[in-house]
Structures are given as C-alpha cells and as structure tokens.
Design an enzyme around this catalytic site. Structure first.
Site, PDB file in Angstrom:
ATOM      1  N   LYS A  57       0.838  -1.193   0.000  1.00  0.00           N
ATOM      2  CA  LYS A  57       0.000   0.000   0.000  1.00  0.00           C
ATOM      3  C   LYS A  57       0.875   1.246   0.000  1.00  0.00           C
ATOM      4  O   LYS A  57       1.950   1.241   0.606  1.00  0.00           O
ATOM      5  CB  LYS A  57      -0.867   0.036   1.274  1.00  0.00           C
ATOM      6  CG  LYS A  57      -2.030  -0.921   1.298  1.00  0.00           C
ATOM      7  CD  LYS A  57      -2.827  -0.747   2.590  1.00  0.00           C
ATOM      8  CE  LYS A  57      -3.927  -1.770   2.714  1.00  0.00           C
ATOM      9  NZ  LYS A  57      -5.004  -1.606   1.727  1.00  0.00           N
ATOM     10  N   ARG A  68     -10.376 -11.450   1.935  1.00  0.00           N
ATOM     11  CA  ARG A  68     -11.282 -12.453   1.375  1.00  0.00           C
ATOM     12  C   ARG A  68     -10.667 -13.839   1.392  1.00  0.00           C
ATOM     13  O   ARG A  68     -11.389 -14.843   1.452  1.00  0.00           O
ATOM     14  CB  ARG A  68     -11.687 -12.022  -0.047  1.00  0.00           C
ATOM     15  CG  ARG A  68     -10.535 -11.930  -1.003  1.00  0.00           C
ATOM     16  CD  ARG A  68     -10.873 -11.155  -2.266  1.00  0.00           C
ATOM     17  NE  ARG A  68     -10.980  -9.717  -2.037  1.00  0.00           N
ATOM     18  CZ  ARG A  68     -11.260  -8.835  -2.985  1.00  0.00           C
ATOM     19  NH1 ARG A  68     -11.480  -9.225  -4.228  1.00  0.00           N
ATOM     20  NH2 ARG A  68     -11.337  -7.549  -2.691  1.00  0.00           N
TER      21      ARG A  68
HETATM   22  N1  BES Z   1      -8.157  -3.693   4.490  1.00  0.00           N
HETATM   23  C1  BES Z   1      -8.340  -3.267   3.145  1.00  0.00           C
HETATM   24  C2  BES Z   1      -9.647  -2.494   2.947  1.00  0.00           C
HETATM   25  C3  BES Z   1      -9.745  -1.170   3.652  1.00  0.00           C
HETATM   26  C4  BES Z   1      -9.418   0.012   2.987  1.00  0.00           C
HETATM   27  C5  BES Z   1     -10.214  -1.092   4.951  1.00  0.00           C
HETATM   28  C6  BES Z   1      -9.535   1.227   3.652  1.00  0.00           C
HETATM   29  C7  BES Z   1     -10.318   0.114   5.607  1.00  0.00           C
HETATM   30  C8  BES Z   1      -9.986   1.272   4.968  1.00  0.00           C
HETATM   31  C9  BES Z   1      -8.362  -4.478   2.216  1.00  0.00           C
HETATM   32  O1  BES Z   1      -7.582  -5.557   2.608  1.00  0.00           O
HETATM   33  C10 BES Z   1      -7.813  -4.025   0.913  1.00  0.00           C
HETATM   34  O2  BES Z   1      -6.671  -3.686   0.854  1.00  0.00           O
HETATM   35  N2  BES Z   1      -8.661  -4.021  -0.120  1.00  0.00           N
HETATM   36  C11 BES Z   1      -8.262  -3.626  -1.425  1.00  0.00           C
HETATM   37  C12 BES Z   1      -8.790  -4.645  -2.397  1.00  0.00           C
HETATM   38  C13 BES Z   1      -8.232  -4.508  -3.794  1.00  0.00           C
HETATM   39  C14 BES Z   1      -6.753  -4.793  -3.807  1.00  0.00           C
HETATM   40  C15 BES Z   1      -8.957  -5.482  -4.696  1.00  0.00           C
HETATM   41  C16 BES Z   1      -8.844  -2.245  -1.685  1.00  0.00           C
HETATM   42  O3  BES Z   1      -9.947  -1.957  -1.221  1.00  0.00           O
HETATM   43  O4  BES Z   1      -8.172  -1.446  -2.310  1.00  0.00           O
HETATM   44 MN    MN Z   2      -5.581  -5.402   1.947  1.00  0.00          MN
END
Ligand code: BES
Ligand code: MN
Ligand code: ZN
Length: 503
Positions: free
Chosen positions: A282, A356
């Site tokens: 990230k 997931r």
């Molecule tokens: N934990 C994150 C989702 C999230 C984002 C929670 C902001 C709280 C605040 C999750 O694991 C994630 O990174 N999701 C990705 C999925 C994508 C890579 C398909 C996302 O939402 O960008």
């Molecule tokens: Mn994630």
C-alpha cells in the site's frame, strides 16, 4: 464509570452537571416540556432567555452549557438537542447521552445526571442512555505519558426519570446497556491498539481474557491446526509475517438441553492485525490506519460478550482467523496459486486483497463446524465500499434476501446505518482466471461486489450475510458517543438480531 437509576429531579440532584435532552418542540413555547420549564423556573427563567440569545433551538447535534450560579445544587446545566420531536428516536437519545458524558468530563463535573424524556418506554430509554453515557466517556489514552485528562474523570452518572429507580424494566435496560457498552469499549480498545502489540497472538489472548464469562468457551488454534484444516488461502496470507497466525473460536451455549441443540448462528470476523498490502504494498497514506484491519473480529468478540449477557436460547458460534499481511522474503506473491480449504484454487493477482482469502477459508470451516441457520461475516474488506457508501454506512450483502432484511431491521432498531447491496452476477467475470478456478481481485469497478461474490464461493450454499465495515469501523470525529478511532460498529446490530431471533 458507575451508572445508576435515579428518580427525576435535575433541580435537586447533587452532581456537578445536570443534562436535559430537548426536542425543538420542547423549546417552542412554555408548557411544551414540564422538565424544561422546571429547570428554567429553578434558574429564574434565564435558561429560555440564554437559549434564545445563543440561538439554541434543540437541533440534533447541538448543545448549550450554562452555569447555575448556585440556583440549584449542580454547578453546570447542559441542554442537548434531540432535533424535531418526530425524529427524536433512541439513537438521538444515545448521541445526546454521549455528548453529556463528554461535556461533563470536559468541565470536570465528577458526577452527572442525565434525564430521559419518557417517550419510548423505560427499558429502551435506560438502555440507550446507558450506552451513550458509557461510550461517550470512553477514552484510549494508555499510550499517553502525560495523562492530564486523568484528573478529569467522570466517576458516576445517574439516568433520571420519574419512578425510574424503582422500575424493573429500566433496571433490565440499564444492565443490557452496560453489557453492550462494555462489549463495544472492548472492541474499540482492540482496534485502537497498535499492531505491534495487538498481534494475532495478543488478539487471541485478549479474547480469552475478556470472554472468560459463564456460557462462553474460547479455543485458540495455532498454525499446525490451520495446516491440518488445509486452509491454504489463510496460510498463504500469513506466510509473509513473523507473527504466528491464530484461529480463534468462541462458543456460546445456552443452559437448557433444548436450546443447546438448536441451530447456531455463526459469526466470522476479519482479523488482519496489520495490512501492509503485502508485496502489492500500500502507499504510505493508505497504510497509516491499517492496524484497524481487525475491526470485524473486534466487533464479533464484543458482540459475544454482550450475547453472553443476553443468554439467548440458541447457540452462537464465532470464528476468527487472524494474521498479518506483510511483504517479506517468505511472503506470498502475485501469480501464486493457493488452494482453499474447500479445494478451489485461487490465482493471486493482488496480495492486498488478503481479507477475502482468510475469510473464505474460515467461512468454509464455520459452516462445516456449526451447520448454522445463518453465517454472518464482518470485515473491513474494501476501500470500494467506502467509495460507494461513505464513512458511516455498512454495506450488506446476502445470498438470501430474507436474512438481509432481518439484519437491516436489526440495524435500524440498533440505530446503525446499513445498506443492502447487490450480488450482481455480471461482476463475477471479474474473478475469472486463465490458470486457476478464480482470481482474488479483478477490475476496479464494483470492487466491493466482487469481494462479496468471492466470499460466496466459500459458504457451501448456507444462508450468509456479509457486512463490509471498512468505512464505519473507525471515525475521525469526536461527537456524541463516538470518539476518534475504533467505533465498535456492528455490535449493537448483532445484539438486536440475536434479540429478534429469540422470539
Ligand atoms: N483492508 C483493506 C480495505 C480497507 C481500505 C479497509 C480502507 C479500511 C480502509 C483491504 O484488505 C484491501 O486492501 N482491499 C483492497 C482490495 C483490492 C486490492 C482489490 C482495496 O480496497 O483497495
Ligand atoms: Mn488489503
Ligand atoms: Zn485488509
């Protein structure tokens, strides 16, 4: 903080601050609110004058603090706006109580009396006020070296109303409110704790310690058991971290033989104690708050605490798979293919779509173990859900509309904002892989839907509800009963659902 019921008399209460929630109608004309008129009278009529001068009309989310100048025992008087009378529901009351607790703390009142309006039934009002007061007084300051707020501790609160101290329903409402608030504060603590101390091991220990109550049993499994269970997706995510993964089970069993044999409700919570994104790292800004990526599990644990107090006549089983998502020499890679517990193979196209994967394996295990009437997962699953619904609404998906409706009705009753989202079949195209049965992430559009569709592959046809709490699991606001950090969202809705299923 200690909370008691007391008979109504804000003008006589020997506390630092008395708080009266008022509707816009209450302030309209004399006679509209006997409680307001009594307080105004004791203060020599200045309350109505000051309210007019300060433009305080009782709008929701507003407040007015005045000094009593020795006219009544309390040194401070607080009016809290509930909004228009027809919209002044229990959630408005909960928020007003939270505001009262915050103001009483700020002026260092020591003790607080909060009057309930007497319009919703004493059980519900005592419960909502208790929840609001306890949550409003919540603080997370264990990491502050200078606890200058320490002297400003709110020690006691009275929920007041005519005959309330002798009202059996009010007593029950207060007790449920205390249990729910304690569950929520526990969840907030878990979410607010840094990832360096809230590791999967620590999360399991915290759950074991807090949930050591009659009716509940907690079991913690380590990596070996997770391997035996063939949770290849869970293990894939966990392999990048030095922290050991944990599979945590909490079981509520009713006392009676008949209840114990009833079909359980199963809960599953996401518990990534830190989500760096893994090798699909990230950016810095998106990573700051990722210690909160275990909020789903915190809500599940908090709900189990409250459910142990509720003692429904059917079992409730909770399952939490916890690990860290880290980039390292041993981390799972984009292009890797993982084999799930249910045998499906998954091509990893983004290691940041880790939730997931863990949830999929745990959902399969949960339905196999519990054969539940419904399995409900809570997860900070997608940023896309925040884009769709904002920071305050929970996305709700289900393979059975009736169960979605039950959860939405419970949320409404609980005063939490949920919205029904579709399992659009066309979006499944997103998850087609040329080399495996499916992939773990696809096109950007409908991202929270593809995540839900992914999870559906692992519930083996059981009734299932998926709650994406990515937005509302935390807040940056310090208003009502909320404070910056974890919110404990979902707990009140789960409690309401269990209460509705009891009948
Ligand atoms: N934990 C994150 C989702 C999230 C984002 C929670 C902001 C709280 C605040 C999750 O694991 C994630 O990174 N999701 C990705 C999925 C994508 C890579 C398909 C996302 O939402 O960008
Ligand atoms: Mn994630
Ligand atoms: Zn995550």
């Amino acid at each position: 903080m200690d909370i008691k019921l007391a008979p109504s008399s804000l003008t006589e209460c020997k506390v630092g601050l008395v708080a009266l929630p008022v509707t816009e109608e209450d302030l309209g004309k004399k006679g509209a609110s006997p409680a307001f008129d009594a307080l105004d009278g004791a203060l020599g009529g200045v309350l109505r004058t000051i309210a007019r001068q300060e433009d305080f009309t009782g709008k929701a989310g507003t407040k007015l603090l005045v000094h009593s100048h020795g006219k009544i025992p309390a040194s401070h008087v607080l009016l809290v706006g509930l909004g228009a009378a027809e919209k002044a529901d229990l959630e408005a009351l909960r928020r007003a109580a939270g505001t009262a607790a915050k103001e009483a703390t700020r002026v260092n009142a020591g003790k607080l009396a909060f009057a309930v309006p007497g319009r919703h039934g004493t059980f519900d009002e005592a419960r909502a006020a208790t929840e609001g007061l306890q949550l409003g007084a919540y603080r997370f300051d264990k990491w502050k070296s200078k606890k200058d707020e320490e002297k400003k501790e709110l020690k006691q609160a009275f929920v007041t109303g005519a005959g309330l101290d002798k009202d059996a329903d009010a007593r029950k409402g207060l007790e449920l409110g205390l249990a729910v608030a304690e569950g929520i504060c526990f969840a907030r603590d878990l979410v607010n704790e840094p990832a360096m101390t809230m590791t999967p091991t620590q999360l399991a220990r915290a759950a074991q310690a807090k949930l050591k109550v009659p009716g509940l049993t907690v079991t913690v499994h380590d990596r070996k058991k997770i391997e035996q269970l063939k949770m290849g997706m869970f293990l894939g995510v966990a392999q990048g971290s030095r922290e050991e993964p944990k599979l945590i089970e909490v079981k509520y069993t009713p006392r009676g033989a008949r209840g114990a044999k009833a079909k359980p409700v199963a809960l599953v919570g996401k518990a990534i104690t830190f989500d760096s994104g893994g090798l699909s790292l990230k950016p810095a800004d998106a990573m700051v708050d990722m210690k909160t990526d275990m909020a789903g599990s915190a809500a599940v644990f908090g709900a189990m605490f409250a459910i142990a107090h509720l003692k429904p006549d059917f079992p409730v089983h909770a399952y939490v798979g916890s690990c860290e998502n880290m980039p390292s020499g041993s981390a799972y890679r984009p292009g890797d293919i993982l084999t799930a517990r249910n045998g499906k193979t998954v091509e990893i196209t983004n290691t940041d779509a880790e939730g997931r994967l863990v949830l999929g394996d745990v959902l399969t295990y949960a339905v196999q173990q519990s054969k539940p009437r419904v399995v409900i997962d809570l997860a900070t699953l997608t940023g896309a859900c925040i884009v769709a619904l904002g920071m305050t609404t929970v996305g709700t998906w289900s393979n059975e509309d009736e169960w979605a409706e039950k959860v939405l009705a419970a949320a409404k009753q609980a005063g939490e904002s949920f919205w029904h989202m579709p399992l659009t079949e066309e979006v499944k195209e997103n998850l087609k892989s040329p080399v495996a049965d499916m992939k773990n992430s696809g096109a950007r559009w409908g991202g929270s839907i593809s995540a839900a569709l992914f999870l559906r592959e692992f519930v083996e046809g059981n009734p299932w509800v998926h709650l994406d709490i990515a937005g509302p699991s935390t807040t940056d606001k310090e208003t009502g009963y909320q404070s910056k950090g974890g919110t404990g969202v979902g707990i009140r809705t789960l409690v309401e659902l269990v209460r509705s299923l009891e009948a």
